[in-house]
Design an enzyme around this catalytic site. Structure first.
Site, short mmCIF file in Angstrom:
data_model
loop_
_atom_site.label_atom_id
_atom_site.label_comp_id
_atom_site.label_asym_id
_atom_site.label_seq_id
_atom_site.Cartn_x
_atom_site.Cartn_y
_atom_site.Cartn_z
N GLY A 93 37.71 79.90 63.96
CA GLY A 93 37.96 78.61 64.60
C GLY A 93 37.38 78.60 65.99
N ALA A 128 37.88 74.49 73.07
CA ALA A 128 37.08 74.04 74.20
C ALA A 128 36.45 75.21 74.95
CB ALA A 128 37.95 73.21 75.14
N LYS A 158 37.64 87.06 70.38
CA LYS A 158 37.29 85.76 70.93
C LYS A 158 36.10 85.88 71.86
CE LYS A 158 38.65 81.97 73.86
NZ LYS A 158 39.64 81.34 74.74
N ASP A 211 51.78 76.00 76.92
CA ASP A 211 51.04 75.34 75.84
C ASP A 211 51.61 75.75 74.49
OD1 ASP A 211 49.17 73.70 74.67
OD2 ASP A 211 47.54 75.16 74.77
#
Length: 620
Positions: free
Chosen positions: A309, A312, A330, A430
């Site tokens: 996935g 931003a 990542k 978040d």
């Protein structure tokens, strides 16, 4: 906007070069070699909390336009599930010092733990379920701070008798006094461990840069003013929605979800180009990165697999080491540079954000928080390596297979993970379905600490307020849209209650906590009587299981000062009574598997098949 000394990295380097003059290999920043004679020390002051240095949002007439610090970034930090079930190595972890040389996880030994805290934080006597302990950081001439975490006892230990006199929001490195920023500096005596590691990285960046400008270099800490603007989402309904770009053809297209791999063939070594924003995807689905020297990543962690996935700030892929162990990797996306005059500032802010996320993640060790293992660099591109968990929590909720006992188990785990986070003086900011993953044993783990902030420092009682609207609309606490500063702890508490509502009802209670939305407006109105189910809290609470209503009602208190804190949430009688899955902090094995439920774990492809079958039934 404050300035930061730009980074001048070599084309192929690992972050461990921050602590080693020789050719860089990698940063195992948390491993302590107890058997060696190496001297370890924290180095300098760090940036204070982002909530102190962030620009306040004073634009009251833009209240209806919700900004995100990290919009659509569900998987921007950790495996956009499937994540992996490789067990973590159980070596102790500490923060590396500027004198740290290369230490491999396989050769690391456990370090002793200091059990002599002089004074704990007020909120450190919470019932915190811990998965790991952070060993004692030895004293040195540069290290007056001794940080430990020992279960539910003291998250911060500060034996140094001298309180810090410099209490700045922004750390300042003076280059006028010395050629190196750490040779003649006074060290803060009341810094958070996250900031200690952050400062070490910044100091090395400072030394590696060739800048010789006298004066001070000021570093902005984790801006939370919502600089990554995204227009408000307009949804047609309150149906659960992802807040990131999902790669639908995920890793499981080529891998069985029990991870039975074909060892017979040797995969082709991919080309890695970590300085480009676009990935090359071959017909076999592998996400390839090009670089002149991919050996370091390949040797330590294996070949990057399919992209799971992206958000931003970057994309996440799964990597498989030669021994079959899986990791989530990542790659942070380098910002687009507008012009030459702003290039240095943009790169500095970019590197600051990435290293802050790494520093926060590497400080946390708990069974319900994903482990941050390593950081590698290639030029201006950063790779964050994390524990891999195979199941996407959003998928599990949307599968509609969860029983209420299963929902309660996940909710309890989530509460314990956030309680641990708060006990460390950190707030996530978040929290949402998208930022949770699940292991093969049904253990929920929090991910993505790109928006996290320090709200309390060791040996201090003050709560540092946060600024800016950070998060996704439906999960936001209402005070974020009305106040220029807020307590991030109770904002997290609100988000957890919304997550519970979503798990139970499979939809959002409202699009955003604004009175322009009828559902939220009715929730905020005074009920006509105690039986009124149209107005007031009962509009929401009546839809939830009876025993959960009291604590969820306290978590959704409109007035932040009346909202319950996490240390009280985990003490709630109902939550304490909920059977939940737990793992042994040493072995990582499941030690308690409740008999009242089992976890229905489904992959992306299995969810798609279930959705297709459900659609066929509806059409018939």
């Amino acid at each position: 906007m404050v300035k930061e000394t730009p980074l001048h990295s070599s084309s192929s380097t690992s972050l461990s070069s921050l602590f080693r003059p020789t050719k860089l290999k990698n940063l195992s920043a948390k491993i302590f070699n107890g058997g060696g004679n190496q001297s370890y020390s924290k180095t300098d002051d760090v940036s204070r909390s982002s909530s102190r240095s962030s620009k306040k949002n004073t634009d009251s007439d833009q209240e209806d336009q919700i900004k995100y610090n990290k919009p659509n970034d569900r998987r921007s930090t950790i495996g956009k599930s499937p994540q992996g079930n490789g067990a973590l190595s159980k070596e102790s972890h500490v923060v590396a010092s500027s004198t740290l040389t290369g230490i491999s996880p396989t050769s690391a030994k456990k370090a002793p733990i200091d059990y002599s805290p002089s004074r704990p934080l007020p909120n450190n006597h919470n019932p915190v379920r811990t998965g790991h302990t952070v060993p004692h950081l030895p004293h040195s001439i540069h290290n007056p701070i001794n940080y430990i975490h020992q279960g539910s006892k003291d998250a911060f230990h500060h034996p140094h008798p001298v309180r810090s006199t410099a209490h700045s929001n922004i750390s300042t490195v003076s280059s006028a006094k010395s050629d190196t920023p750490s040779s003649n500096l006074s060290y803060q005596a009341h810094m958070h461990p996250v900031e200690i590691l952050q400062k070490q990285i910044e100091d090395k960046h400072f030394m590696d840069s060739q800048a010789s400008t006298p004066g001070s270099v000021e570093l902005q800490h984790n801006s939370s003013s919502g600089s990554d603007d995204t227009s408000s989402r307009k949804k047609k309904s309150l149906r659960l929605t992802r807040f990131f770009k999902k790669i639908h053809n995920d890793y499981h297209d080529n891998h069985h979800h029990h991870h039975h791999h074909n060892r017979g063939s040797t995969p082709t070594k991919p080309k890695l180009n970590l300085n480009t924003n676009e990935n090359i995807v071959e017909s076999n689905g592998k996400a390839l990165y090009e670089t002149d020297n991919p050996v370091e990543l390949l040797e330590k962690y294996g070949i990057p697999g399919r992209k799971l996935g992206e958000g931003a700030s970057g994309s996440v892929s799964v990597v498989e080491r030669t021994d079959g162990k899986l990791f989530a990797c990542k790659m942070f996306r380098k910002p687009h540079l507008n012009n030459e005059g702003t290039n240095q500032s943009q790169l500095a802010n970019y590197s600051k954000k990435v290293t802050t996320e790494f520093c926060i993640g590497s400080t946390l060790h708990h069974e319900n928080i994903v482990e941050t293992l390593d950081m590698l660099t290639e030029g201006d591109t950063y790779l964050l390596v994390m524990e891999y968990a195979p199941y996407d929590f959003f998928n599990l909720v949307m599968s509609n297979l969860m029983t209420q006992d299963e929902v309660n188990c996940y909710f309890k785990q989530l509460c314990h993970g956030v309680n641990y986070l708060h006990s460390m003086g950190l707030a996530h900011r978040d929290l949402k379905l998208d930022n949770c993953v699940v292991t093969k044993d049904g253990i929920l783990k929090l991910i993505d600490f790109g928006s996290a902030v320090v709200f309390q420092y060791p040996y201090e009682d003050t709560i540092v307020k946060s600024h800016g609207i950070v998060g996704s609309d439906p999960y936001l606490a209402p005070e974020l849209l009305k106040q220029t500063s807020y307590d991030p702890r109770v904002a997290d508490v609100w988000s957890i209650a919304i997550i519970f509502y979503c798990m139970v009802l499979k939809r959002f209670p409202w699009k955003a906590p604004k009175k322009s939305f009828n559902s939220f407006r009715l929730f905020t109105e005074e009920p006509e009587d105690e039986d009124d189910i149209v107005r007031g809290p009962n509009k929401i609470l009546r839809l939830l299981p009876r025993h959960s209503r009291t604590i969820i009602g306290r978590m959704l208190a409109l007035e932040p000062k009346q909202r319950v804190l996490m240390n009280d949430v985990v003490k709630d009688d109902w939550l304490v009574s909920v059977p939940s899955c737990e793992v042994d902090p040493t072995s990582g094995d499941l030690v308690e598997k409740p008999k009242n439920h089992k976890h229905h774990l489904v992959t992306e492809e299995e969810l798609n098949e279930l959705t297709k079958q459900h659609g066929n039934k509806d059409s018939n």
